[in-house]
Design a protein around this motif. Structure first.
Motif, PDB file in Angstrom:
ATOM      1  N   GLN A  49       0.859  -1.030   0.288  1.00 54.32           N
ATOM      2  CA  GLN A  49      -0.048   0.186  -0.014  1.00 54.32           C
ATOM      3  C   GLN A  49       0.677   1.355   0.071  1.00 54.32           C
ATOM      4  N   ALA A  50       2.057   1.385   1.242  1.00 57.58           N
ATOM      5  CA  ALA A  50       2.958   2.538   1.494  1.00 57.58           C
ATOM      6  C   ALA A  50       3.484   2.694  -0.472  1.00 57.58           C
ATOM      7  N   SER A  51       3.599   1.843  -1.156  1.00 59.83           N
ATOM      8  CA  SER A  51       4.726   2.044  -2.333  1.00 59.83           C
ATOM      9  C   SER A  51       3.396   2.438  -3.573  1.00 59.83           C
ATOM     10  N   LEU A  52       2.125   2.270  -3.393  1.00 56.62           N
ATOM     11  CA  LEU A  52       1.057   2.790  -4.618  1.00 56.62           C
ATOM     12  C   LEU A  52       1.087   4.022  -4.150  1.00 56.62           C
ATOM     13  N   ASN A  53       0.260   4.125  -2.303  1.00 63.61           N
ATOM     14  CA  ASN A  53       0.323   5.459  -2.126  1.00 63.61           C
ATOM     15  C   ASN A  53       1.442   6.693  -2.382  1.00 63.61           C
ATOM     16  N   ALA A  54       2.747   6.255  -2.347  1.00 60.97           N
ATOM     17  CA  ALA A  54       3.944   7.082  -2.509  1.00 60.97           C
ATOM     18  C   ALA A  54       3.644   7.180  -4.226  1.00 60.97           C
ATOM     19  N   LEU A  81       4.597   5.768  -6.455  1.00 62.78           N
ATOM     20  CA  LEU A  81       5.413   5.016  -6.946  1.00 62.78           C
ATOM     21  C   LEU A  81       4.785   3.939  -8.672  1.00 62.78           C
ATOM     22  N   ASP A  82       5.573   4.325  -9.450  1.00 60.81           N
ATOM     23  CA  ASP A  82       5.153   3.544 -10.463  1.00 60.81           C
ATOM     24  C   ASP A  82       4.623   2.082 -10.662  1.00 60.81           C
ATOM     25  N   LEU A  83       3.639   1.887 -11.346  1.00 60.48           N
ATOM     26  CA  LEU A  83       2.915   0.392 -11.021  1.00 60.48           C
ATOM     27  C   LEU A  83       3.324  -1.090 -10.497  1.00 60.48           C
ATOM     28  N   LYS A  84       4.613  -0.218 -12.178  1.00 58.83           N
ATOM     29  CA  LYS A  84       5.354  -1.852 -13.194  1.00 58.83           C
ATOM     30  C   LYS A  84       6.595  -1.919 -12.076  1.00 58.83           C
ATOM     31  N   GLN A  85       6.877  -0.971 -10.955  1.00 56.13           N
ATOM     32  CA  GLN A  85       7.633  -0.870  -9.981  1.00 56.13           C
ATOM     33  C   GLN A  85       7.330  -1.676  -8.648  1.00 56.13           C
ATOM     34  N   ALA A  86       6.040  -1.357  -8.439  1.00 55.64           N
ATOM     35  CA  ALA A  86       5.439  -1.434  -7.323  1.00 55.64           C
ATOM     36  C   ALA A  86       4.942  -3.284  -7.278  1.00 55.64           C
ATOM     37  N   VAL A  87       5.100  -3.537  -8.393  1.00 50.41           N
ATOM     38  CA  VAL A  87       3.985  -5.006  -8.024  1.00 50.41           C
ATOM     39  C   VAL A  87       5.899  -5.986  -7.800  1.00 50.41           C
ATOM     40  N   LYS A 101      -4.553  -1.713 -14.222  1.00 51.60           N
ATOM     41  CA  LYS A 101      -3.462  -1.661 -14.450  1.00 51.60           C
ATOM     42  C   LYS A 101      -2.345  -2.414 -13.167  1.00 51.60           C
ATOM     43  N   HIS A 102      -2.950  -2.127 -12.265  1.00 55.25           N
ATOM     44  CA  HIS A 102      -2.174  -2.745 -11.160  1.00 55.25           C
ATOM     45  C   HIS A 102      -2.102  -4.218 -11.650  1.00 55.25           C
ATOM     46  N   PHE A 103      -3.207  -4.900 -11.763  1.00 59.24           N
ATOM     47  CA  PHE A 103      -3.914  -5.777 -12.092  1.00 59.24           C
ATOM     48  C   PHE A 103      -2.674  -6.983 -12.843  1.00 59.24           C
ATOM     49  N   TYR A 104      -2.383  -6.099 -13.882  1.00 58.47           N
ATOM     50  CA  TYR A 104      -2.001  -6.167 -15.015  1.00 58.47           C
ATOM     51  C   TYR A 104      -0.425  -6.938 -15.294  1.00 58.47           C
ATOM     52  N   TYR A 105       0.235  -5.246 -14.599  1.00 56.64           N
ATOM     53  CA  TYR A 105       1.469  -5.629 -14.472  1.00 56.64           C
ATOM     54  C   TYR A 105       1.904  -6.256 -13.626  1.00 56.64           C
ATOM     55  N   PHE A 106       0.600  -7.061 -12.514  1.00 52.14           N
ATOM     56  CA  PHE A 106       0.960  -8.246 -10.950  1.00 52.14           C
ATOM     57  C   PHE A 106       1.273  -9.452 -11.805  1.00 52.14           C
ATOM     58  N   VAL A 107       0.181  -9.260 -13.009  1.00 54.39           N
ATOM     59  CA  VAL A 107       0.059 -11.359 -12.968  1.00 54.39           C
ATOM     60  C   VAL A 107       0.932 -11.192 -14.240  1.00 54.39           C
ATOM     61  N   GLU A 150      -6.177  -5.097 -26.968  1.00 57.00           N
ATOM     62  CA  GLU A 150      -5.774  -3.683 -27.508  1.00 57.00           C
ATOM     63  C   GLU A 150      -6.289  -2.637 -26.288  1.00 57.00           C
ATOM     64  N   MET A 151      -6.558  -2.304 -25.838  1.00 59.46           N
ATOM     65  CA  MET A 151      -7.092  -1.306 -25.260  1.00 59.46           C
ATOM     66  C   MET A 151      -6.124  -1.537 -23.729  1.00 59.46           C
ATOM     67  N   THR A 152      -5.016  -2.938 -23.749  1.00 57.64           N
ATOM     68  CA  THR A 152      -3.795  -2.940 -21.949  1.00 57.64           C
ATOM     69  C   THR A 152      -2.966  -2.878 -23.515  1.00 57.64           C
ATOM     70  N   SER A 153      -2.503  -2.871 -24.803  1.00 60.28           N
ATOM     71  CA  SER A 153      -1.449  -2.059 -25.261  1.00 60.28           C
ATOM     72  C   SER A 153      -1.542  -0.640 -25.377  1.00 60.28           C
ATOM     73  N   ARG A 154      -2.882  -0.153 -25.135  1.00 56.47           N
ATOM     74  CA  ARG A 154      -2.486   1.685 -25.417  1.00 56.47           C
ATOM     75  C   ARG A 154      -2.484   1.877 -23.862  1.00 56.47           C
ATOM     76  N   MET A 155      -3.364   1.128 -23.161  1.00 62.05           N
ATOM     77  CA  MET A 155      -3.390   1.466 -21.652  1.00 62.05           C
ATOM     78  C   MET A 155      -1.855   1.154 -20.972  1.00 62.05           C
ATOM     79  N   CYS A 156      -1.296   0.626 -20.991  1.00 60.48           N
ATOM     80  CA  CYS A 156       0.059  -0.284 -20.326  1.00 60.48           C
ATOM     81  C   CYS A 156       1.476  -0.019 -20.760  1.00 60.48           C
ATOM     82  N   HIS A 157       1.511   0.461 -21.862  1.00 56.60           N
ATOM     83  CA  HIS A 157       2.501  -0.335 -23.164  1.00 56.60           C
ATOM     84  C   HIS A 157       3.238   1.692 -23.359  1.00 56.60           C
TER      85      HIS A 157
END
Length: 216
Positions: free
Chosen positions: A35-40, A42-48, A187-193, A209-216
Motif C-alpha cells: 500500500q505504501a508503494s502505491l500511496n507514494a 510509485l510507478d505501478l510496474k515498479q510497485a508490483v 493496470k496494477h492487476f495486469y502488471y502484477f499477473v 488492444e485496450m491493454t496495449s494502449r493503457m499499459c505500454h
C-alpha cells in the motif's frame, strides 16, 4: 476523490465483506508495504516487483486478497446494471463466453448469467482465501505445493470480471466518474499477473488492444 465517487466506493456497495489481514502478522506488514508503494505514487510496474528478501508466495497471497477486495468493489458499483436480462451469459463481447465449473455443483463447464457467475466466483474465492491449508496465516506455516496453481486460477477468473465490466458496463463506470479508479486497478492487476506469469496469455486476449494502449 469526488463526493459522488466516495458514495460509489463506500462500504455498503461492496459485493462481499472484505477479507482483512490481521495486524502484527507478516502478511499485514507486507500489505502495508504494498500500500505504501502505491500511496507514494510509485510507478505501478515498479510497485508490483517482489521486495528484496521477501517470499514470493507471501507477496502473491497478499495481492490475491487485495485484488479480490478491489475487484469485488468494482463489480459492486455496476452490479445494479448487470442483471440476468442484460447479461444472460457471462461474456466479454461476442467472441468470449465464460462458463462456470467447480468441484461441487457445477462439475462440467456450465453457462450461467453474468450475475450468477460473479456470485459463484466470489463465493468460491472466499472459500479459497479463508482456507488455512491454502492461504496459511501463521508465520512459519508453509504454503502448500499447489498454492501458485490456486492463485493462478483465482487471478485468471478475477481477470474475467475486468473483461465483463470493460466490455459490457464501461458506460456505467463512466457515468459514476469511476473510470480513473478502475483503470488504475486494472493496470496494477495486469502488471502484477504479467510480472509473475500468473495468467495465461489467452485469458488476456479479450482486452489486448485496450491493454496495449493503457499499459505500454
Amino acid at each position: 476523490m469526488s463526493m459522488a465517487l466516495k458514495q460509489v466506493f463506500n462500504k455498503d456497495r461492496t459485493f462481499r465483506p472484505k477479507r482483512k489481514f490481521e495486524p502484527g502478522t507478516q502478511r499485514f506488514e507486507l500489505h502495508k508495504k504494498a500500500q505504501a508503494s502505491l500511496n507514494a505514487g510509485l510507478d505501478l510496474k515498479q510497485a508490483v516487483a517482489l521486495p528484496h528478501g521477501e517470499d514470493l508466495n507471501d507477496w502473491v497471497a497478499v495481492h490475491v486478497v487485495d485484488f479480490f477486495n478491489r475487484i469485488n468493489l468494482i463489480y459492486g458499483t455496476i452490479s445494479d446494471s448487470c442483471t440476468d436480462q442484460t447479461c444472460p451469459v457471462m461474456s466479454g463481447g461476442p467472441k468470449y463466453e465464460y462458463r462456470w465449473q467447480d468441484e461441487h455443483k457445477y462439475k462440467k463447464p456450465t453457462a450461467v448469467p453474468a450475475p450468477k457467475y460473479m456470485s459463484l466466483l466470489m463465493d468460491w474465492i472466499e472459500v479459497q482465501i479463508n482456507n488455512e491449508h491454502i492461504f496459511p496465516t501463521n508465520v512459519g506455516t508453509p504454503f502448500p505445493k499447489t498454492f501458485m496453481q490456486v492463485a493462478k486460477k483465482i487471478l485468471s477468473r478475477l481477470f474475467r470480471v475486468f473483461v465483463h465490466v470493460y466490455i459490457h458496463h464501461f458506460d456505467r463506470v463512466n457515468q459514476m466518474g469511476a473510470e480513473a479508479h478502475v483503470n488504475t486497478c486494472y493496470k496494477h492487476f495486469y502488471y502484477f499477473v504479467t510480472e509473475f506469469n500468473l495468467t495465461d496469455y489467452k485469458e488476456l486476449e479479450p482486452l489486448k488492444e485496450m491493454t496495449s494502449r493503457m499499459c505500454h
